[in-house]
Design an enzyme around this catalytic site. Structure first.
Site, mmCIF file in Angstrom:
data_model
loop_
_atom_site.group_PDB
_atom_site.id
_atom_site.type_symbol
_atom_site.label_atom_id
_atom_site.label_comp_id
_atom_site.label_asym_id
_atom_site.label_seq_id
_atom_site.Cartn_x
_atom_site.Cartn_y
_atom_site.Cartn_z
ATOM 1 N N CYS A 121 13.998 -14.594 1.092
ATOM 2 C CA CYS A 121 13.472 -15.358 -0.054
ATOM 3 C C CYS A 121 14.517 -16.189 -0.791
ATOM 4 C CB CYS A 121 12.784 -14.413 -1.027
ATOM 5 S SG CYS A 121 11.588 -13.384 -0.207
ATOM 6 N N HIS A 263 12.127 -17.169 -7.897
ATOM 7 C CA HIS A 263 11.405 -16.739 -6.709
ATOM 8 C C HIS A 263 10.132 -16.022 -7.158
ATOM 9 C CE1 HIS A 263 10.201 -15.046 -3.012
ATOM 10 N NE2 HIS A 263 10.612 -13.818 -3.271
ATOM 11 N N ASN A 293 3.639 -14.536 -2.349
ATOM 12 C CA ASN A 293 5.056 -14.659 -2.031
ATOM 13 C C ASN A 293 5.205 -15.381 -0.688
ATOM 14 O OD1 ASN A 293 7.719 -14.298 -1.289
ATOM 15 N ND2 ASN A 293 7.792 -12.124 -1.830
HETATM 16 N N1 ACO Z 1 -4.667 -1.791 -3.757
HETATM 17 C C1 ACO Z 1 -4.954 -0.664 -4.410
HETATM 18 N N2 ACO Z 1 -4.099 0.349 -4.533
HETATM 19 C C2 ACO Z 1 -2.877 0.195 -3.989
HETATM 20 C C3 ACO Z 1 -2.507 -0.970 -3.285
HETATM 21 C C4 ACO Z 1 -3.465 -1.975 -3.169
HETATM 22 N N3 ACO Z 1 -3.218 -3.128 -2.530
HETATM 23 N N4 ACO Z 1 -1.253 -0.819 -2.852
HETATM 24 C C5 ACO Z 1 -0.821 0.371 -3.278
HETATM 25 N N5 ACO Z 1 -1.810 1.003 -3.947
HETATM 26 C C6 ACO Z 1 -1.791 2.317 -4.587
HETATM 27 C C7 ACO Z 1 -0.710 3.199 -4.021
HETATM 28 O O1 ACO Z 1 -1.177 3.864 -2.889
HETATM 29 C C8 ACO Z 1 -0.460 4.142 -5.169
HETATM 30 O O2 ACO Z 1 -1.460 5.099 -5.165
HETATM 31 P P1 ACO Z 1 -1.106 6.654 -5.564
HETATM 32 O O3 ACO Z 1 -0.640 6.579 -6.973
HETATM 33 O O4 ACO Z 1 -2.398 7.320 -5.373
HETATM 34 O O5 ACO Z 1 -0.039 7.047 -4.596
HETATM 35 C C9 ACO Z 1 -0.669 3.270 -6.400
HETATM 36 O O6 ACO Z 1 -1.457 2.142 -5.956
HETATM 37 C C10 ACO Z 1 0.602 2.758 -7.038
HETATM 38 O O7 ACO Z 1 1.423 2.218 -6.022
HETATM 39 P P2 ACO Z 1 2.838 1.638 -6.329
HETATM 40 O O8 ACO Z 1 3.484 1.209 -5.040
HETATM 41 O O9 ACO Z 1 3.601 2.586 -7.203
HETATM 42 O O10 ACO Z 1 2.453 0.352 -7.175
HETATM 43 P P3 ACO Z 1 3.387 -0.593 -7.978
HETATM 44 O O11 ACO Z 1 2.905 -0.726 -9.339
HETATM 45 O O12 ACO Z 1 4.841 -0.291 -7.749
HETATM 46 O O13 ACO Z 1 3.132 -2.003 -7.270
HETATM 47 C C11 ACO Z 1 4.042 -3.557 -5.685
HETATM 48 C C12 ACO Z 1 3.428 -2.188 -5.896
HETATM 49 C C13 ACO Z 1 3.075 -4.599 -6.143
HETATM 50 C C14 ACO Z 1 4.358 -3.728 -4.209
HETATM 51 C C15 ACO Z 1 5.341 -3.657 -6.516
HETATM 52 O O14 ACO Z 1 6.154 -2.545 -6.303
HETATM 53 C C16 ACO Z 1 6.148 -4.904 -6.210
HETATM 54 O O15 ACO Z 1 5.710 -6.020 -6.379
HETATM 55 N N6 ACO Z 1 7.408 -4.717 -5.785
HETATM 56 C C17 ACO Z 1 8.319 -5.779 -5.468
HETATM 57 C C18 ACO Z 1 7.882 -6.483 -4.266
HETATM 58 C C19 ACO Z 1 8.880 -7.520 -3.861
HETATM 59 O O16 ACO Z 1 9.717 -7.898 -4.604
HETATM 60 N N7 ACO Z 1 8.720 -7.940 -2.641
HETATM 61 C C20 ACO Z 1 9.438 -8.926 -1.980
HETATM 62 C C21 ACO Z 1 10.863 -9.000 -2.319
HETATM 63 S S1 ACO Z 1 11.903 -9.804 -1.213
HETATM 64 C C22 ACO Z 1 11.121 -11.105 -0.729
HETATM 65 O O17 ACO Z 1 10.430 -11.694 -1.531
HETATM 66 C C23 ACO Z 1 11.280 -11.530 0.674
#
Ligand code: ACO
Length: 336
Positions: A121, A263, A293
């Protein structure tokens, strides 16, 4: 040898292309156990674009279309480009590189240098900062910097934790010399990387160590893997630090900045970073809602859109700020 005046560089023009097909959160609801509400609340994403696999929207196709716009708005010909830097982790093919394929598609016959950079990214910001250096050292005069990704091919569409985040698209910029007296110029740059974060976001299968086998295809272990929570934490710290570094290098403060173009990985990452920096969200360009993204393409697409709709104007102080798998990171401070 001393030169009479220092060469300055600037962004001459920009362009973008996104695939026609729109995939909304409601479409995803039909594919995995998720909801529009969950996706929007956690990420800010409403929809993303998905490239056609029939052709015409592969990374170099999108780059060709985006570049025509950039050339047209600058009044330049393809052969005015004398270097192509193509940032992508989803190239059209392994060999030759995408920059070469694009050179052909654009009809460039001047045998300019063509290179791909795979820094995820941060790719576009790396490309702009490298172009700045190549121009300042006299190696090139007009560098085409491309961020083009087709992440839809690298995502496990049955894994709700990752498939909701990504999309396809392309943004480009032509970086060139700034005339003396031109207020538009790149003021400061910063690039870095921290390999200790390699486990947070990776795709180990498909390289030399572990070529794809039938078993990988069966258990879907050849797709991208991410530790979302870890990425989130490191991203906010990194983006804030990047910004401080380029501002200090240029002797500017955040108050001087008109626009931050970060980003687009998650709107909550963007908001947390703005908070850490003490920047009002009114100064931050956010378009993740429409595209998700798109990795190396997020910054140039957001930048181009904000220029097109009249928010970013010539003379504005703009900060590009990015991080990506690696963990790579970088920033650019420029007067547009
Ligand atoms: N829909 C519904 N529920 C979901 C989904 C979904 N799509 N995905 C995960 N869940 C559930 C999980 O299973 C979990 O359930 P549980 O509590 O029963 O175990 C719950 O939701 C919470 O999951 P988390 O992973 O803790 O959710 P979080 O609030 O952390 O959000 C996310 C996840 C959106 C991926 C976040 O962590 C994020 O955006 N992180 C950064 C991502 C990033 O930067 N990516 C790219 C970087 S590098 C690049 O860009 C190349």
């Amino acid at each position: 040898m001393t030169t009479s005046h220092e060469t300055h560089t600037k962004i001459i023009s920009t362009g973008m292309y996104v695939p026609e097909r729109i995939m909304t959160n409601f479409d995803l609801e039909k594919m995995v156990d998720t909801s529009d509400e969950w996706i929007f609340e956690r990420t800010g994403i409403k929809s993303r674009r998905i490239s056609s696999t029939e052709g015409g929207e592969f990374p170099t196709d999108m780059a060709q279309k985006a570049t025509w716009k950039a050339l047209e708005s600058a009044g330049l010909e393809p052969n005015d480009i004398d270097m192509i830097i193509f940032a992508s982790v989803t190239p059209d093919q392994k060999l030759p590189n995408s920059a070469n394929l694009l050179q052909q598609k654009l009809g460039i016959t001047n045998k300019c240098a063509c290179m791909d950079i795979a820094v995820a990214c941060s790719g576009f910001v790396y490309g702009v900062n490298m172009a700045n250096s190549f121009i300042k050292t006299g190696m090139a005069k007009k560098v085409l910097v491309v961020g083009s990704e087709m992440l839809s091919t690298e995502v496990d569409w049955s894994d709700r934790s990752i498939c909701i985040l990504f999309g396809d698209g392309c943004g480009v910029a032509i970086v060139g010399e700034a005339d003396e007296g031109d207020t538009s110029r790149i003021l400061s740059t910063h690039l870095g990387s921290d390999g200790s974060g390699k486990e947070f976001f990776n795709q180990p299968v498909g390289g030399a160590i572990e070529p794809i086998t039938e078993q990988h295809l069966k258990d879907k272990s050849h797709y991208m893997r991410m530790k979302g929570g870890e990425m989130f934490k490191v991203a906010t710290r990194t983006l804030a630090e990047n910004a401080r570094i380029v501002l200090e290098k240029a002797g500017k403060t955040l108050d001087d900045v008109d626009w931050i173009v970060p980003h687009q990985a998650n709107v909550r990452i963007i908001e947390t970073t703005a908070k850490l920096l003490g920047a009002p969200m009114e100064k931050v360009i956010v378009n993740i809602g429409d595209y998700g993204n798109t990795s190396a393409a997020t910054v140039p697409i957001a930048f181009h859109e904000a220029i097109q709709d009249g928010r970013i104007k010539r003379g504005d102080l703009v900060l590009f700020d990015a991080f990506g798998a690696g963990l790579t990171f970088g920033a650019t401070l420029l007067t547009y």
